[in-house]
Design an enzyme around this catalytic site. Sequence first.
Site, PDB file in Angstrom:
ATOM      1  N   ASN A 260       0.850  -1.190   0.000  1.00  0.00           N
ATOM      2  CA  ASN A 260       0.000   0.000   0.000  1.00  0.00           C
ATOM      3  C   ASN A 260       0.879   1.232   0.000  1.00  0.00           C
ATOM      4  O   ASN A 260       1.913   1.274   0.684  1.00  0.00           O
ATOM      5  CB  ASN A 260      -0.917   0.037   1.223  1.00  0.00           C
TER       6      ASN A 260
ATOM      7  N   TYR B 274       0.451  10.271   4.167  1.00  0.00           N
ATOM      8  CA  TYR B 274       0.088  10.568   5.549  1.00  0.00           C
ATOM      9  C   TYR B 274       1.162  11.485   6.136  1.00  0.00           C
ATOM     10  O   TYR B 274       2.351  11.161   6.081  1.00  0.00           O
ATOM     11  CB  TYR B 274       0.001   9.276   6.374  1.00  0.00           C
ATOM     12  N   ARG B 275       0.742  12.586   6.705  1.00  0.00           N
ATOM     13  CA  ARG B 275       1.719  13.545   7.228  1.00  0.00           C
ATOM     14  C   ARG B 275       2.518  12.936   8.381  1.00  0.00           C
ATOM     15  O   ARG B 275       2.048  12.043   9.095  1.00  0.00           O
ATOM     16  CB  ARG B 275       1.013  14.819   7.684  1.00  0.00           C
TER      17      ARG B 275
ATOM     18  N   TRP C  73      -1.964   8.077  10.434  1.00  0.00           N
ATOM     19  CA  TRP C  73      -2.780   7.139   9.681  1.00  0.00           C
ATOM     20  C   TRP C  73      -4.253   7.377   9.989  1.00  0.00           C
ATOM     21  O   TRP C  73      -4.701   7.146  11.124  1.00  0.00           O
ATOM     22  CB  TRP C  73      -2.417   5.701  10.064  1.00  0.00           C
TER      23      TRP C  73
ATOM     24  N   GLU D  52      -1.075   0.878  -6.065  1.00  0.00           N
ATOM     25  CA  GLU D  52      -0.842   2.266  -6.485  1.00  0.00           C
ATOM     26  C   GLU D  52       0.275   2.376  -7.514  1.00  0.00           C
ATOM     27  O   GLU D  52       0.245   3.246  -8.390  1.00  0.00           O
ATOM     28  CB  GLU D  52      -0.494   3.132  -5.263  1.00  0.00           C
TER      29      GLU D  52
ATOM     30  N   ASP E 264      -4.375  22.422   8.528  1.00  0.00           N
ATOM     31  CA  ASP E 264      -4.732  21.394   7.548  1.00  0.00           C
ATOM     32  C   ASP E 264      -5.428  21.969   6.318  1.00  0.00           C
ATOM     33  O   ASP E 264      -5.706  23.171   6.228  1.00  0.00           O
ATOM     34  CB  ASP E 264      -5.622  20.339   8.214  1.00  0.00           C
TER      35      ASP E 264
END
Length: 482
Positions: free
Chosen positions: A169, A173-174, A187, A233, A282
């Site tokens: 995967n 994600y920051r 996550w 991906e 954000d």
Amino acid sequence: MAYKDLQEFIQVLESAGELKRITVEVDPELEITEITDRVSKNYGPALLFEKAKGSDMPVLINAFGSEKRMALSLQVDKLDDLAAEIMGLLEIADSVPQSLLDKVKVLPKLAQLASFLPRMVKNGACQEAVDLNPSLDKLPVLKCWPEDAGRFITLPQVYTKDPESGKRNVGMYRLQVYDGQSTGMHWHTHHDGAENYRKNCQRGQATEVAVALGGDPAITYAGTAPLPKDIDELIFAGFIRKKPVELVKCKTVDLEVPADAEIVIEGYVDPYERRIEGPFGDHTGYYSLADEYPVFHVKCITHKKNPVYPTTIVGKPPQEDCYMALATERIFLPLLKLQLPEVVDMHLPMEGVFHNCVLLSIKKSFPGHARKIMSSLWGMGQMMFAKFIIVVDEDVNVQNVSEVMWKVFNNVDPRRDTMIVEGPLDVLDHSAPLPLIGSKMGIDATKKWMSEGHTREWPKDIIMSPEIKEMVSRRWSEYGFE
């Protein structure tokens, strides 16, 4: 031809007049954000900061920050071109060749699909330098906004594996940098990376993680795409770039990463350790609140000899993430139409920050059709997060938000034409009384039929006759207009 790496993409941006180099020293703490935010709000170019304070690495930002640059990153003239290619693939999948000739015609397309699979190579530029005593302090990681909890890596490709199936995967994600050897791992609970982590936790084992920065921009985009769970991906990235992604084995974890990435951070997430992560300014335009998240421990950092550090900022739109969302809107429209063929077009306005608002035009064919569409969407993958779904008739241009709002404000009876349901919400939604769950509204702004209970006559839109429009266009210069 596919981009070999991020630095080749930088050259293309510069040749196209889409890049500005900043040669004076700038501070990754707040200063780069303020510069980039001003440029982004004025629809300006990508920025390459050549001297970031405290680091030897240049910083690339706003590289995806326009529709033109987003198309350049995926090597298409316009984003809808990829949608057309996907439609072609779906037609192959949906049709069964009836004759030998039909089978022969399909073979080249199937062979092309097979050529998109990633392939292993022995050596990669991403491992020209290997640091087994690593420190994140060497990276020019940004502190983006004044009330951020610290510095955040914001444009990572985070690689994990499902411990049961071994499937890869890639997600974005920051990562909040706690110190030189650890970060938070943000996550989201609904995403596949979090699911891989939970499966490892159930086994009482650490989750191996590799974080890649850079490479062909198609790989970075693929990490953000809302793909079905079983679609790799990197196969999707190979489809976009029409060339397989080349991978190398990591040095300290059992994972593979793009061979031409700029930087790779290897490590693990402990199954039991949690730490406060955030707040963080954000993409909603608000600070996402502090909460407990897993901790990523760094074991090794590899990189090119002269790497570029890619990053992004998020906040009040427009920012460059808006254009990544636009790509998703256009690329994945065919998949939506496959399941809901009555859909004509879709738009995710930037004011809705991806998940808060969906505008849809449909070919309405029965009473309550708009409500059927709303219910269907809320049951489809990440569309479950859509807080507002607005449905209009097929002749309405959903890319024109003003036109849609005109229909809403004039066509909607609030009691009859709104539908409120309860369900999952994005973790970043701060408006709901409880985290992760709350109410969502559907708005039916289509023309109402008598069979839907509207017994009054519905007025026609005001439209000039085509003959007069053509004549006025023809004589426009005679009137003295340019």
